[in-house]
Scaffold this motif. Structure first.
Motif, PDB file in Angstrom:
ATOM      1  N   ARG A  94     -37.482  -9.546 -29.470  1.00 37.48           N
ATOM      2  CA  ARG A  94     -38.536 -10.536 -29.222  1.00 37.48           C
ATOM      3  C   ARG A  94     -39.030 -11.151 -30.527  1.00 37.48           C
ATOM      4  N   GLY A 133     -36.833 -13.738 -31.584  1.00 32.23           N
ATOM      5  CA  GLY A 133     -36.656 -14.815 -30.616  1.00 32.23           C
ATOM      6  C   GLY A 133     -35.307 -14.800 -29.937  1.00 32.23           C
ATOM      7  N   GLY A 153     -32.485 -13.042 -27.012  1.00 29.91           N
ATOM      8  CA  GLY A 153     -32.268 -12.297 -25.790  1.00 29.91           C
ATOM      9  C   GLY A 153     -31.097 -11.356 -25.989  1.00 29.91           C
ATOM     10  N   LEU A 182     -36.219  -3.816 -27.883  1.00 32.04           N
ATOM     11  CA  LEU A 182     -36.723  -5.055 -27.289  1.00 32.04           C
ATOM     12  C   LEU A 182     -37.792  -5.714 -28.152  1.00 32.04           C
ATOM     13  N   ASP A 234     -38.037  -1.509 -20.633  1.00 29.35           N
ATOM     14  CA  ASP A 234     -39.117  -2.033 -21.465  1.00 29.35           C
ATOM     15  C   ASP A 234     -39.242  -1.156 -22.696  1.00 29.35           C
ATOM     16  N   ASP A 235     -40.171  -1.458 -23.565  1.00 34.39           N
ATOM     17  CA  ASP A 235     -40.255  -0.777 -24.858  1.00 34.39           C
ATOM     18  C   ASP A 235     -40.601   0.702 -24.744  1.00 34.39           C
TER      19      ASP A 235
END
Length: 96
Positions: A74, A77, A79, A70, A90-91
């Motif tokens: 990010r 930029g 998804g 992730l 999450d990370d």
């Protein structure tokens, strides 16, 4: 991986497709045992991820575990589209 993701972003790409699989391994002993156990699959193994572009062309395949995918998405930029095994990821977590 970062170079490939930035290339997709430069081509006006918005998302990548992400999926993974568990490659079965033997059980490790002691404290090293738990991180390689999959509760979903009820066995030990190493989780490998694959990213493709929106046309299904392979972009990147991970080394086993702990990719922090992730953060890389990010930074580029982008998804990702993934199955429900990645919901809430999450990370600091591994896909289920």
């Amino acid at each position: 991986m970062d170079r490939a993701l930035k290339k997709i972003a430069r081509r006006d790409g918005e998302v990548v497709l992400i999926d993974g699989t568990l490659i079965s391994t033997q059980r490790r002993t002691r404290t090293a045992n738990r991180p390689d156990y999959s509760g979903k699959h009820h066995r030990h193994g190493l989780h490998v991820l694959a990213l493709t572009d929106d046309k299904g062309r392979l972009i990147w395949i991970s080394a086993a575990r702990r990719d922090h995918i992730l953060a890389h998405l990010r930074a580029a930029g982008l998804g990702a589209l993934a199955d429900l095994g990645y919901l809430g990821l999450d990370d600091n977590q591994e896909p289920s």
